[in-house]
Design an enzyme around this catalytic site. Sequence first.
Site, PDB file in Angstrom:
ATOM      1  N   TYR A  96      39.616  -5.460  31.894  1.00 38.73           N
ATOM      2  CA  TYR A  96      39.841  -5.660  33.325  1.00 38.73           C
ATOM      3  C   TYR A  96      38.484  -5.941  33.944  1.00 38.73           C
ATOM      4  CZ  TYR A  96      40.388  -4.423  38.257  1.00 38.73           C
ATOM      5  OH  TYR A  96      40.374  -4.452  39.630  1.00 38.73           O
ATOM      6  N   GLU A 184      40.327 -10.563  40.943  1.00 43.69           N
ATOM      7  CA  GLU A 184      40.570  -9.623  39.837  1.00 43.69           C
ATOM      8  C   GLU A 184      41.172 -10.376  38.658  1.00 43.69           C
ATOM      9  OE1 GLU A 184      42.684  -5.545  40.421  1.00 43.69           O
ATOM     10  OE2 GLU A 184      44.251  -6.931  39.799  1.00 43.69           O
TER      11      GLU A 184
END
Lengths: 352, 290
Positions: A96, A184
Amino acid sequence: MKEKKILKKYGIKTPAGEVATTPEEAAEIAERLNCEVVLKAQVLAGGRGLAGGVKFASNEEEAQKEAKTLFATEIKGLKVDEILVEEKLAIKKELYVSLMLNRAIKKPVMIGTTEGGMSIEKLADEKPEMISQIPLNPLVGVYAYHGMELFNRFDLSADLRKKLARLFVNLYKVFREKEAFLVEINPLVITEDDEVIAADCKLITDPEASYLKKGVSPRYISLEGDIGVLANGAGLTMTTMDVIKAYGGKPANFLEVGGDFYKRADEALEFLLTERKDLKGLIVNLFGAYARTDVIIRQVVDVLKERDIDIPVSFRIRGTGEEKAREIVETELNKKVHLNIEEAAKELLASV
Amino acid sequence: MNLDGKQNVLIQGITGREAGFWVEKMLEYGTNIVAGTSPGKGGTSISGIPVYNTVLEAVKKQQVDTAIQFIPPRFAKAAAMEAIEAGVKQIIILGDGVPVHDTMTIIAMAETNGVTVFGPNTPGMVFPGVGSIGIMPCWLEHVFNPGSIAILSRSGSLGNEISYQVSKSGFGISKFIGIGGDALVGTTFADALQELDKDDNVEAVVIVGELGGNMEETAARIIPDLSKPVFAFIAGKAAPQGVPMGHAGALVEGSSGSAFSKVEILREHGVKVADVPDDLPGILKETLRG
């Protein structure tokens, strides 16, 4: 898909793929990709993987069959309009990474973890120690050393960390140039042959971003109640709603005519009266500074007279231009003008 | 942070139409406006105030404490960079609609250079009976009565409302400070509270907050360590969640940042919170003279 196109433009690798609107198109895309594919139902709501909107297919026939199934399903009450058909990645690891504007420290923060796939909020709850963060100076930006530092503590090869560092330099360009609150990549896939590929991306940008043409924002929000609210400034408008509620009424809307909108109060009120034929009363609450109350009231009174409004209207006027504004209401509408919001609200609620 | 009503003020964009109206009002109120800027209009004057082409030209001639921008929001960053590079130590950004990334850059630049920023989207400051820097109706009787209470507000219109209530209470206002309604602003409630706690002319502070962000929550945590009592009014209790309410900063994210949660946290930290503006005078009297 749109977000992934942006990433690609900034030199970040994304899976090969296209959008299909029919099962036949899905089959054609699978044929072109010529590999195992993933079909992802495209809906506006988040969490589609969890909702069962993802299917796998190893050839075009399977792709067509799975696409047909997906098009027939609903995800969280939403119809599936499009299916993204992408190459199936040989996943070794899911990471991530993100850049977000942290309002508390007033700086961008780069965030990374080797525990990709799940939401960062969930990870922050369950394994906060697995999240690595670096606050950034917007006057400096992001260099490769930032990314190297960020992934220092994880068990990743130096070569891989270098790739991640390069990715962050590009991701920061997206963050700055798109004027994002958040960009993101989750999951960021490390493939079996150590390629770094953005499998999914979320991009939230500033509605006031400088590259956007400035439109006129309506500053109108419809609510469930029946008492119309017209005030200047966001803070005073919210307070007017609060006072109506505190005295047992229910606000029908948020509508503010502060800032440069004060010259367009007539349009705003016309809009409200057209939109909401169910109003049982209207409160006009002004405390002008920059917004001149005489200018607003001139327009409000003209609209009320023109439309021959028969619901009770209550006025509270203070601030710039108040004498003239008060005079307009008192002489032309023969109505009392209050000095307190509370009094104006009570008078209105007693008469509806 | 310079919260002196008699400080020297420079107006960026002094030749604009709106600036003209407010410069007159500020001068009438006694504000020390020493210079204005407007590229290409250097050498002229407006309301007796000398106009310069750049801030740097102005500061070579005049001592400037605060530069206030009457500048469209898209040019706020350029104006802030100009003032900071010219050595001005405090800037006030009135613009509503400054891109957040511009604000972020301005704040970083200001931090690096030891500059205090108010705003964006602030109505400025009022020092009742002394001076006014911004777009607040300082001249209104019964709204800005001189006194001992400092008001910190995210909103201009609601700031007027609360100023009126504080004046009505009889305590009057020592200074009104606009913090700004944007999601990202320079000086926060917590920053200003610490400064006001050291201010001999301030007896107590009223925070005028609203739903969205976490500025009230952050302030609440430092309040028990302050020597002066803090009061508050928080707008947005009737607002639905997750909808931006005019101010960019007033967007509730999940359950945190709601008006109710802010009221609760402030009360937990010893702040007296008024439910409606009209309750404030009573609460002030009860606490400060009770």
